[in-house]
Design an enzyme around this catalytic site. Sequence first.
Site, PDB file in Angstrom:
ATOM      1  N   ASN A 136       1.180  -0.446  10.544  1.00 64.88           N
ATOM      2  CA  ASN A 136       0.466  -1.170   9.522  1.00 64.88           C
ATOM      3  C   ASN A 136       0.610  -0.704   8.202  1.00 64.88           C
ATOM      4  O   ASN A 136       0.485  -0.731   6.761  1.00 64.88           O
ATOM      5  CB  ASN A 136      -0.688  -1.975   9.570  1.00 64.88           C
ATOM      6  CG  ASN A 136      -1.496  -2.236   8.694  1.00 64.88           C
ATOM      7  OD1 ASN A 136      -1.004  -3.687   7.900  1.00 64.88           O
ATOM      8  ND2 ASN A 136      -2.775  -1.587   7.516  1.00 64.88           N
ATOM      9  N   TYR A 201       8.809   0.627  -3.456  1.00 65.41           N
ATOM     10  CA  TYR A 201       7.588  -0.114  -2.527  1.00 65.41           C
ATOM     11  C   TYR A 201       8.754  -1.160  -1.438  1.00 65.41           C
ATOM     12  O   TYR A 201       9.113  -0.968  -0.444  1.00 65.41           O
ATOM     13  CB  TYR A 201       7.126  -0.768  -2.684  1.00 65.41           C
ATOM     14  CG  TYR A 201       6.440  -2.152  -1.403  1.00 65.41           C
ATOM     15  CD1 TYR A 201       5.404  -1.221  -0.889  1.00 65.41           C
ATOM     16  CD2 TYR A 201       6.504  -3.522  -1.796  1.00 65.41           C
ATOM     17  CE1 TYR A 201       4.861  -1.992  -0.060  1.00 65.41           C
ATOM     18  CE2 TYR A 201       5.956  -3.704  -0.952  1.00 65.41           C
ATOM     19  CZ  TYR A 201       4.760  -3.280  -0.473  1.00 65.41           C
ATOM     20  OH  TYR A 201       3.911  -3.674   0.788  1.00 65.41           O
ATOM     21  N   LYS A 205      10.514  -0.673   2.263  1.00 64.89           N
ATOM     22  CA  LYS A 205      10.227  -1.557   3.365  1.00 64.89           C
ATOM     23  C   LYS A 205      11.551  -2.604   3.515  1.00 64.89           C
ATOM     24  O   LYS A 205      11.357  -2.784   4.736  1.00 64.89           O
ATOM     25  CB  LYS A 205       9.358  -2.932   2.464  1.00 64.89           C
ATOM     26  CG  LYS A 205       7.713  -2.376   1.941  1.00 64.89           C
ATOM     27  CD  LYS A 205       7.498  -2.575   3.791  1.00 64.89           C
ATOM     28  CE  LYS A 205       6.397  -2.009   3.014  1.00 64.89           C
ATOM     29  NZ  LYS A 205       5.241  -1.700   4.162  1.00 64.89           N
TER      30      LYS A 205
HETATM   31  N1  LIG Z   1      -1.495  -6.813   0.615  1.00 61.87           N
HETATM   32  C1  LIG Z   1      -0.403  -7.647   0.742  1.00 61.87           C
HETATM   33  O1  LIG Z   1      -0.626  -8.589  -0.686  1.00 61.87           O
HETATM   34  C2  LIG Z   1       0.569  -7.165   1.326  1.00 61.87           C
HETATM   35  C3  LIG Z   1       2.331  -7.963   1.434  1.00 61.87           C
HETATM   36  C4  LIG Z   1       2.943  -7.425   1.686  1.00 61.87           C
HETATM   37  C5  LIG Z   1       3.185  -6.243   3.125  1.00 61.87           C
HETATM   38  N2  LIG Z   1       1.856  -5.585   3.002  1.00 61.87           N
HETATM   39  C6  LIG Z   1       1.693  -4.892   3.625  1.00 61.87           C
HETATM   40  O2  LIG Z   1       0.625  -4.428   4.964  1.00 61.87           O
HETATM   41  C7  LIG Z   1      -0.026  -3.461   5.319  1.00 61.87           C
HETATM   42  C8  LIG Z   1      -1.548  -3.055   5.237  1.00 61.87           C
HETATM   43  O3  LIG Z   1      -2.024  -3.453   3.117  1.00 61.87           O
HETATM   44  P1  LIG Z   1      -3.422  -3.543   3.273  1.00 61.87           P
HETATM   45  O4  LIG Z   1      -3.014  -5.258   2.032  1.00 61.87           O
HETATM   46  O5  LIG Z   1      -3.961  -4.494   3.936  1.00 61.87           O
HETATM   47  O6  LIG Z   1      -2.801  -2.274   2.232  1.00 61.87           O
HETATM   48  P2  LIG Z   1      -4.717  -1.898   2.091  1.00 61.87           P
HETATM   49  O7  LIG Z   1      -4.552  -0.673   1.386  1.00 61.87           O
HETATM   50  O8  LIG Z   1      -5.942  -2.974   1.878  1.00 61.87           O
HETATM   51  O9  LIG Z   1      -4.844  -0.786   3.308  1.00 61.87           O
HETATM   52  C9  LIG Z   1      -3.777   0.019   3.964  1.00 61.87           C
HETATM   53  C10 LIG Z   1      -4.805   0.477   4.967  1.00 61.87           C
HETATM   54  O10 LIG Z   1      -3.879   2.363   5.312  1.00 61.87           O
HETATM   55  C11 LIG Z   1      -4.718   3.287   5.147  1.00 61.87           C
HETATM   56  N3  LIG Z   1      -3.368   4.438   4.744  1.00 61.87           N
HETATM   57  C12 LIG Z   1      -2.590   4.494   3.985  1.00 61.87           C
HETATM   58  N4  LIG Z   1      -1.856   5.377   4.081  1.00 61.87           N
HETATM   59  C13 LIG Z   1      -2.508   5.878   5.038  1.00 61.87           C
HETATM   60  C14 LIG Z   1      -2.234   7.049   6.048  1.00 61.87           C
HETATM   61  N5  LIG Z   1      -0.748   8.009   5.683  1.00 61.87           N
HETATM   62  N6  LIG Z   1      -2.396   7.205   7.140  1.00 61.87           N
HETATM   63  C15 LIG Z   1      -3.657   6.596   7.532  1.00 61.87           C
HETATM   64  N7  LIG Z   1      -3.794   4.824   7.054  1.00 61.87           N
HETATM   65  C16 LIG Z   1      -3.383   4.811   5.903  1.00 61.87           C
HETATM   66  C17 LIG Z   1      -5.599   3.071   3.358  1.00 61.87           C
HETATM   67  O11 LIG Z   1      -6.359   3.879   4.156  1.00 61.87           O
HETATM   68  C18 LIG Z   1      -6.115   1.140   4.222  1.00 61.87           C
HETATM   69  O12 LIG Z   1      -7.120   1.514   4.590  1.00 61.87           O
HETATM   70  C19 LIG Z   1       0.951  -2.090   4.394  1.00 61.87           C
HETATM   71  O13 LIG Z   1       1.949  -1.802   5.414  1.00 61.87           O
HETATM   72  C20 LIG Z   1       1.441  -3.376   3.285  1.00 61.87           C
HETATM   73  O14 LIG Z   1       3.221  -2.810   2.734  1.00 61.87           O
HETATM   74  C21 LIG Z   1       0.969  -5.461   2.050  1.00 61.87           C
END
Ligand SMILES: NC(=O)c1ccc[n+]([C@@H]2O[C@H](COP(=O)([O-])OP(=O)(O)OC[C@H]3O[C@@H](n4cnc5c(N)ncnc54)[C@H](O)[C@@H]3O)[C@@H](O)[C@H]2O)c1
Length: 320
Positions: A136, A201, A205
């Site tokens: 994730n 990004y 993805k």
């Molecule tokens: N938020 C959105 O709108 C959205 C939409 C589509 C996809 N996503 C995908 O969902 C996933 C989670 O997104 P989110 O919105 O919860 O993000 P977020 O930023 O809220 O949380 C991401 C977490 O990953 C951790 N992290 C970052 N780099 C890291 C690393 N190198 N090693 C370990 N941990 C690490 C961060 O500390 C954080 O706790 C991501 O892959 C994102 O691309 C998010």
Amino acid sequence: MSMAKTLVKLQALACVAILAALSPLLVTAALLWKLFGKLFCLSSSPKSIVGEVAVVTGAGHGLGRAIALELADKGCHIAVVDINMTGAESTVKQIQEKAKVRAKAYKADVSNYLELVQLNRDVVSDLGPVTVLINNAGILLHRNSVDPEPAEVQQMINVNLAAHFWTRMVFLPTMKAMRRGYLLTISSLAGLFPLPYNTTYTATKAGTTAHMRALRMELALEQLKDIHVCTAMPTFLEANEEVTHLTNEIKISNLYPLISAKQAAHRIVDGMLRGEREIMLPGLAALLYRLMSLLPVSWQDRGMVLASGSRFKQFCALRN
Ligand SMILES: NC(=O)c1ccc[n+]([C@@H]2O[C@H](COP(=O)([O-])OP(=O)(O)OC[C@H]3O[C@@H](n4cnc5c(N)ncnc54)[C@H](O)[C@@H]3O)[C@@H](O)[C@H]2O)c1
């Protein structure tokens, strides 16, 4: 042109013609199959993961945390992995308040192969062999979307794309030896519907989605049908505060309501346990993607620019 080359060309043309003639029939059959499944609840029931051990990366915040809580609800022991230990410890606390499973926080950077090797050793000794891997962790935004620093671009590639090779190398061998497991990758709809001024990004993805499609083929060829590879492709979520703020500013919610991290996690985990291979959120995006793929690329480009181009220009203006 040699006779053989002409024959190959004719053969290819015949295949295309047959596919084109059959496509309305195939599309109708696929839609009817979906409808039939929905009406008569034919989709397989979710499998139990009680007592399994899951590694959830980036579980210290947002969607990762919501997925960790959802898996814990289903009786799975959780390794909460993040670079931010405060967030990870808080997720562990929330798990322990609601579920009777074991949970522990681990500090590891998913883009560092050696840290993942050590993580696997620690989790196996604390909780047991890992049979559920949730990829994730991801980086969503550059500081400057229009003109990002090379180091930032590289870091996003390392975390969003390369890390999936490292986690696979570290965790998949155990699943192969046990001939079962789940590998869930959180990709994004951005990999299918590109986001202008967010090209790193978008590309990372699209890359992870393709990676998981190829991995599924490899597992099928190796007859490992009980290792399920699922890719989730959500749209913008209410998970990361900065993204939520920006999407509200550019009124993305006028196109469709934003999905909460909890709702997304529920849908994704349920789909994974039912053996779904790709989950798009919202579901309508799957139909839109398939219909768009039938159009010439120039039409697809034009449609995307018309539908969202100006919104993303605004998105960048707000950040830079
Ligand atoms: N938020 C959105 O709108 C959205 C939409 C589509 C996809 N996503 C995908 O969902 C996933 C989670 O997104 P989110 O919105 O919860 O993000 P977020 O930023 O809220 O949380 C991401 C977490 O990953 C951790 N992290 C970052 N780099 C890291 C690393 N190198 N090693 C370990 N941990 C690490 C961060 O500390 C954080 O706790 C991501 O892959 C994102 O691309 C998010």
